[in-house]
Design a protein around this motif. Structure first.
Motif, PDB file in Angstrom:
ATOM      1  N   PHE A 170      56.351  27.400  25.260  1.00 42.47           N
ATOM      2  CA  PHE A 170      56.672  26.631  24.165  1.00 42.47           C
ATOM      3  C   PHE A 170      55.559  26.218  23.238  1.00 42.47           C
ATOM      4  CE2 PHE A 170      60.313  26.652  27.400  1.00 42.47           C
ATOM      5  CZ  PHE A 170      61.199  26.982  26.463  1.00 42.47           C
ATOM      6  N   LYS A 205      54.905  22.584  21.296  1.00 46.49           N
ATOM      7  CA  LYS A 205      55.366  21.045  21.311  1.00 46.49           C
ATOM      8  C   LYS A 205      54.631  20.707  19.836  1.00 46.49           C
ATOM      9  CE  LYS A 205      54.221  21.907  25.146  1.00 46.49           C
ATOM     10  NZ  LYS A 205      54.431  23.385  25.860  1.00 46.49           N
ATOM     11  N   THR A 250      54.870  26.282  32.244  1.00 45.70           N
ATOM     12  CA  THR A 250      55.046  27.511  32.777  1.00 45.70           C
ATOM     13  C   THR A 250      54.367  27.508  34.054  1.00 45.70           C
ATOM     14  OG1 THR A 250      54.941  28.055  30.363  1.00 45.70           O
ATOM     15  CG2 THR A 250      54.963  29.693  32.105  1.00 45.70           C
ATOM     16  N   ASP A 282      58.838  20.081  32.673  1.00 49.31           N
ATOM     17  CA  ASP A 282      59.654  19.742  33.734  1.00 49.31           C
ATOM     18  C   ASP A 282      59.123  18.802  34.589  1.00 49.31           C
ATOM     19  OD1 ASP A 282      61.510  21.924  33.501  1.00 49.31           O
ATOM     20  OD2 ASP A 282      60.098  23.419  34.173  1.00 49.31           O
TER      21      ASP A 282
HETATM   22  N1  ADP Z   1      63.409  20.584  24.825  1.00 47.59           N
HETATM   23  C1  ADP Z   1      62.787  21.695  25.595  1.00 47.59           C
HETATM   24  N2  ADP Z   1      62.816  22.916  25.203  1.00 47.59           N
HETATM   25  C2  ADP Z   1      62.222  23.659  26.023  1.00 47.59           C
HETATM   26  N3  ADP Z   1      61.869  23.556  27.265  1.00 47.59           N
HETATM   27  C3  ADP Z   1      62.262  22.425  27.967  1.00 47.59           C
HETATM   28  C4  ADP Z   1      62.599  21.397  26.972  1.00 47.59           C
HETATM   29  N4  ADP Z   1      62.625  20.079  27.821  1.00 47.59           N
HETATM   30  C5  ADP Z   1      62.123  20.522  29.035  1.00 47.59           C
HETATM   31  N5  ADP Z   1      61.938  22.008  29.070  1.00 47.59           N
HETATM   32  C6  ADP Z   1      61.359  22.494  30.226  1.00 47.59           C
HETATM   33  O1  ADP Z   1      60.054  22.686  29.997  1.00 47.59           O
HETATM   34  C7  ADP Z   1      59.509  23.666  30.648  1.00 47.59           C
HETATM   35  C8  ADP Z   1      58.420  24.346  29.962  1.00 47.59           C
HETATM   36  O2  ADP Z   1      57.415  23.258  29.984  1.00 47.59           O
HETATM   37  P1  ADP Z   1      56.372  23.378  28.667  1.00 47.59           P
HETATM   38  O3  ADP Z   1      55.372  22.056  29.349  1.00 47.59           O
HETATM   39  O4  ADP Z   1      56.889  23.093  27.289  1.00 47.59           O
HETATM   40  O5  ADP Z   1      55.456  24.701  29.311  1.00 47.59           O
HETATM   41  P2  ADP Z   1      54.266  25.125  28.495  1.00 47.59           P
HETATM   42  O6  ADP Z   1      53.479  24.176  28.190  1.00 47.59           O
HETATM   43  O7  ADP Z   1      53.754  26.359  29.614  1.00 47.59           O
HETATM   44  O8  ADP Z   1      54.701  26.272  27.396  1.00 47.59           O
HETATM   45  C9  ADP Z   1      60.907  24.798  30.865  1.00 47.59           C
HETATM   46  O9  ADP Z   1      60.979  25.291  32.170  1.00 47.59           O
HETATM   47  C10 ADP Z   1      61.910  23.895  30.716  1.00 47.59           C
HETATM   48  O10 ADP Z   1      62.816  23.810  31.656  1.00 47.59           O
END
Ligand code: ADP
Ligand code: PAZ
Ligand code: K
Length: 249
Positions: free
Chosen positions: A11, A13, A125, A220
């Motif tokens: 994702f 942010k 992730t 998470d």
């Molecule tokens: N608003 C949201 N949108 C997407 N994922 C979310 C959200 N809130 C919590 N999560 C959780 O966050 C996890 C992804 O965490 P994140 O820190 O964004 O990962 P990464 O930095 O690896 O992309 C997903 O497994 C999901 O369960």
């Protein structure tokens, strides 16, 4: 206004701040570059001037996102880059440029907020742990699969583990031994995460006794906050470090 981005493996942010670089205006979580551009498309509302970002994606993916942002909003973009030392913290990797930049920024932010030893746990992730001693020395850390990876590996590498997201969410109501596949998997993975957290806490205690702060971040983090009541849940920890690594000039 200032656009801040944390581009993780799953994702992006995003957060918009006022031009003072401090006051948050709006933010969100999106799964693609297009969704990000759509969320920001109300250009009048945000009037973006500058953007700072951190990415653990490939250089090509990050370049492409930067080009889209410049094309759509005409912003100047500053990217976090690896460093051997910053803000009193010494990167602990033998090859400092190989430490994930999201980890680096989160531990910079954690050390800054703690003003002392800290343990930074990030649940995305992947799940990561990083240890920073009171003198700013990063001792290194650990990387494990996060909740989405654990669950998806089981779903894709077995023939009889299949369930949907709604069932998964319901399974988290308790941690009792599962009486259905979805419960067995979801609660099993949850216990793996919690066990990981407790092991990291033990290690931090061996290093520093009681003299350290714990930060939980990543999407998470809420899954494990119950096992460390004293921890600070800091969803924006990477952004704290991003502001330190990319100050507004
Ligand atoms: N608003 C949201 N949108 C997407 N994922 C979310 C959200 N809130 C919590 N999560 C959780 O966050 C996890 C992804 O965490 P994140 O820190 O964004 O990962 P990464 O930095 O690896 O992309 C997903 O497994 C999901 O369960
Ligand atoms: C460990 C990570 C995959 C975590 O990424 P995330 O789960 O936040 O998307 C990322 O920080 C990364 O690619 N690091 C490079 C390898 C390392 O830190 O050793
Ligand atoms: K992350």
């Amino acid at each position: 206004m200032i656009l801040e981005l944390d581009c993780g493996n799953s994702f992006i942010k995003w957060r918009v701040l006022r031009s003072d670089g401090v006051t948050p205006v709006e933010g969100g979580v999106v799964s693609s570059d297009d969704d990000l551009l759509a969320s920001l498309s109300d250009a009048e509302k945000f009037q973006l001037e500058k953007c700072r970002l951190v990415s653990v994606r490939t250089p090509d993916e990050t370049d492409s996102l930067v080009a889209s942002l410049v094309g759509a909003f005409g912003v100047s973009v500053a990217r976090a880059v690896p460093a051997r030392d910053m803000a009193g913290v010494k990167n602990g990797y033998e090859e400092y440029e190989r430490l994930g930049l999201d980890r680096w920024l989160a531990l910079l932010g954690g050390f800054h907020l703690a003003s002392g030893a800290c343990l930074v746990l990030d649940f995305g992730t992947a799940v990561t742990a990083d240890f920073v001693a009171a003198d700013g020395e990063h001792l290194g850390g650990f990387i494990c699969p996060g909740m989405p990876l654990m669950r998806n590996q089981l779903r894709t590498h077995t023939r009889r583990i299949r369930y949907d997201d709604t069932a998964a969410e319901r399974a988290h109501e308790s941690l009792a031994p599962g009486r259905a596949t979805v419960e067995a998997v979801e609660r099993g993975c949850m216990l793996m995460l919690r066990g990981f957290v407790l092991t990291q806490l033990e290690l931090a205690k061996q290093y520093w006794g009681k003299d350290f702060e714990v930060f939980l971040t990543g999407g998470d983090a809420g899954l494990v906050s119950g096992v460390v009541p004293d921890a600070k849940v800091a969803p924006d920890l990477v952004f704290v470090g991003l502001a330190m690594a990319c100050p507004l000039s």
